[in-house]
Design a protein around this motif. Structure first.
Motif, PDB file in Angstrom:
ATOM      1  N   SER A   1       0.836  -1.210   0.000  1.00 37.13           N
ATOM      2  CA  SER A   1       0.000   0.000   0.000  1.00 37.13           C
ATOM      3  C   SER A   1       0.868   1.256   0.000  1.00 37.13           C
ATOM      4  O   SER A   1       0.542   2.242  -0.661  1.00 37.13           O
ATOM      5  CB  SER A   1      -0.979  -0.003   1.177  1.00 37.13           C
ATOM      6  OG  SER A   1      -0.301   0.041   2.415  1.00 37.13           O
TER       7      SER A   1
ATOM      8  N   LYS B   1       2.355   1.636  -3.532  1.00 39.33           N
ATOM      9  CA  LYS B   1       1.298   2.098  -4.449  1.00 39.33           C
ATOM     10  C   LYS B   1       1.083   3.599  -4.292  1.00 39.33           C
ATOM     11  O   LYS B   1       0.962   4.330  -5.282  1.00 39.33           O
ATOM     12  CB  LYS B   1       0.002   1.335  -4.162  1.00 39.33           C
ATOM     13  CG  LYS B   1      -1.203   1.809  -4.949  1.00 39.33           C
ATOM     14  CD  LYS B   1      -1.189   1.282  -6.364  1.00 39.33           C
ATOM     15  CE  LYS B   1      -2.487   1.511  -7.082  1.00 39.33           C
ATOM     16  NZ  LYS B   1      -2.661   2.825  -7.652  1.00 39.33           N
ATOM     17  N   GLN B   2       1.075   4.082  -3.053  1.00 39.63           N
ATOM     18  CA  GLN B   2       0.902   5.509  -2.808  1.00 39.63           C
ATOM     19  C   GLN B   2       2.065   6.323  -3.372  1.00 39.63           C
ATOM     20  O   GLN B   2       1.862   7.372  -3.988  1.00 39.63           O
ATOM     21  CB  GLN B   2       0.754   5.782  -1.307  1.00 39.63           C
ATOM     22  CG  GLN B   2       0.488   7.243  -0.982  1.00 39.63           C
ATOM     23  CD  GLN B   2      -0.825   7.729  -1.547  1.00 39.63           C
ATOM     24  OE1 GLN B   2      -1.859   7.140  -1.269  1.00 39.63           O
ATOM     25  NE2 GLN B   2      -0.806   8.787  -2.338  1.00 39.63           N
TER      26      GLN B   2
ATOM     27  N   CYS C   1       4.026   5.463  -5.877  1.00 39.65           N
ATOM     28  CA  CYS C   1       3.891   5.440  -7.336  1.00 39.65           C
ATOM     29  C   CYS C   1       2.819   6.426  -7.794  1.00 39.65           C
ATOM     30  O   CYS C   1       3.027   7.175  -8.759  1.00 39.65           O
ATOM     31  CB  CYS C   1       3.557   4.029  -7.823  1.00 39.65           C
ATOM     32  SG  CYS C   1       4.937   2.884  -7.778  1.00 39.65           S
ATOM     33  N   ASP C   2       1.678   6.451  -7.111  1.00 33.82           N
ATOM     34  CA  ASP C   2       0.616   7.396  -7.458  1.00 33.82           C
ATOM     35  C   ASP C   2       1.107   8.834  -7.320  1.00 33.82           C
ATOM     36  O   ASP C   2       0.872   9.660  -8.205  1.00 33.82           O
ATOM     37  CB  ASP C   2      -0.616   7.190  -6.567  1.00 33.82           C
ATOM     38  CG  ASP C   2      -1.363   5.901  -6.865  1.00 33.82           C
ATOM     39  OD1 ASP C   2      -1.081   5.249  -7.900  1.00 33.82           O
ATOM     40  OD2 ASP C   2      -2.227   5.533  -6.045  1.00 33.82           O
ATOM     41  N   ASP C   3       1.788   9.123  -6.222  1.00 37.37           N
ATOM     42  CA  ASP C   3       2.289  10.483  -5.982  1.00 37.37           C
ATOM     43  C   ASP C   3       3.281  10.926  -7.053  1.00 37.37           C
ATOM     44  O   ASP C   3       3.340  12.108  -7.408  1.00 37.37           O
ATOM     45  CB  ASP C   3       2.957  10.588  -4.606  1.00 37.37           C
ATOM     46  CG  ASP C   3       1.974  10.492  -3.451  1.00 37.37           C
ATOM     47  OD1 ASP C   3       0.738  10.549  -3.683  1.00 37.37           O
ATOM     48  OD2 ASP C   3       2.444  10.344  -2.302  1.00 37.37           O
TER      49      ASP C   3
ATOM     50  N   GLY D   1       3.379   9.653 -10.143  1.00 36.46           N
ATOM     51  CA  GLY D   1       2.841   9.428 -11.478  1.00 36.46           C
ATOM     52  C   GLY D   1       3.491   8.252 -12.193  1.00 36.46           C
ATOM     53  O   GLY D   1       3.625   8.249 -13.408  1.00 36.46           O
TER      54      GLY D   1
ATOM     55  N   ASP E   1       3.474   4.209 -13.098  1.00 34.70           N
ATOM     56  CA  ASP E   1       2.657   3.000 -13.147  1.00 34.70           C
ATOM     57  C   ASP E   1       3.397   1.910 -12.383  1.00 34.70           C
ATOM     58  O   ASP E   1       4.554   1.603 -12.720  1.00 34.70           O
ATOM     59  CB  ASP E   1       2.457   2.588 -14.600  1.00 34.70           C
ATOM     60  CG  ASP E   1       1.543   1.383 -14.767  1.00 34.70           C
ATOM     61  OD1 ASP E   1       1.294   0.649 -13.776  1.00 34.70           O
ATOM     62  OD2 ASP E   1       1.081   1.171 -15.898  1.00 34.70           O
ATOM     63  N   PRO E   2       2.791   1.306 -11.351  1.00 31.49           N
ATOM     64  CA  PRO E   2       3.477   0.243 -10.609  1.00 31.49           C
ATOM     65  C   PRO E   2       3.962  -0.905 -11.505  1.00 31.49           C
ATOM     66  O   PRO E   2       4.933  -1.583 -11.168  1.00 31.49           O
ATOM     67  CB  PRO E   2       2.418  -0.253  -9.617  1.00 31.49           C
ATOM     68  CG  PRO E   2       1.512   0.914  -9.434  1.00 31.49           C
ATOM     69  CD  PRO E   2       1.481   1.599 -10.782  1.00 31.49           C
TER      70      PRO E   2
ATOM     71  N   THR F   1       2.602  -5.806  -6.085  1.00 24.10           N
ATOM     72  CA  THR F   1       2.187  -4.496  -6.586  1.00 24.10           C
ATOM     73  C   THR F   1       2.932  -4.103  -7.853  1.00 24.10           C
ATOM     74  O   THR F   1       2.383  -3.418  -8.716  1.00 24.10           O
ATOM     75  CB  THR F   1       2.405  -3.418  -5.494  1.00 24.10           C
ATOM     76  OG1 THR F   1       1.576  -3.742  -4.375  1.00 24.10           O
ATOM     77  CG2 THR F   1       2.065  -2.028  -5.982  1.00 24.10           C
TER      78      THR F   1
END
Length: 153
Positions: free
Chosen positions: A83, A86-87, A89-91, A93, A95-96, A114
């Motif tokens: 988790s 994933k956060q 990677c999202d922050d 930009g 792609d995991p 992930t």
């Protein structure tokens, strides 16, 4: 073997930050960062099998060390390396599926699941080895560093 279902925080000096039944530290009304459950003369893998059903879905139980004197970790519900990654990677930009991760213990499983490029070292816990992740070599022989260099080339 009887295990007490009581939590006591071990520290070098001073009073414990908290002490009580495991249930008093879990649930939506508590923000635990991490609880360490430790026992002596009882292996980590077996301790994990006992602690996980006690915690249930009120927290995330993980196994981060294989020890004769058992140790397992309890984090908040849904808190895991996966988790967190994933956060990040999202922050950023990212792609995991384009990311890589390296692991050796069951607490690395969510992180490895992930990313698109999961790797484990040769001495990894059987739980990871049974998943069929790519094995990169021994951590004592710089396997992670060599793989990172290869990925960056």
């Amino acid at each position: 073997m009887v295990l007490r279902r009581r939590v006591r925080r071990w520290q070098i000096s001073g009073p414990p930050d908290g002490e009580g039944q495991i249930e008093s530290f879990l649930g939506d009304d508590h923000r635990i960062v991490k609880l360490l459950v430790r026992t002596f003369g009882f292996p980590s893998d077996e301790l994990f099998q006992i602690v996980k059903p006690i915690v249930g879905d009120r927290g995330t139980v993980s196994l981060s060390a294989t020890m004769t004197d058992g140790l397992v970790e309890i984090a908040g519900r849904g808190v895991s390396k996966g988790s967190a990654l994933k956060q990040v990677c999202d922050d950023l930009g990212i792609d995991p599926a384009d990311a890589a991760a390296f692991g050796d213990m069951p607490n690395d499983l969510t992180m490895l699941e992930t990313v698109g490029h999961p790797y484990i070292v040769s001495g990894a816990h059987p739980v990871l080895r049974d998943r069929g992740f790519a094995i990169i070599g021994n951590h004592d022989e710089s396997a992670v560093g060599r793989k990172v260099r290869a990925l960056l080339d």
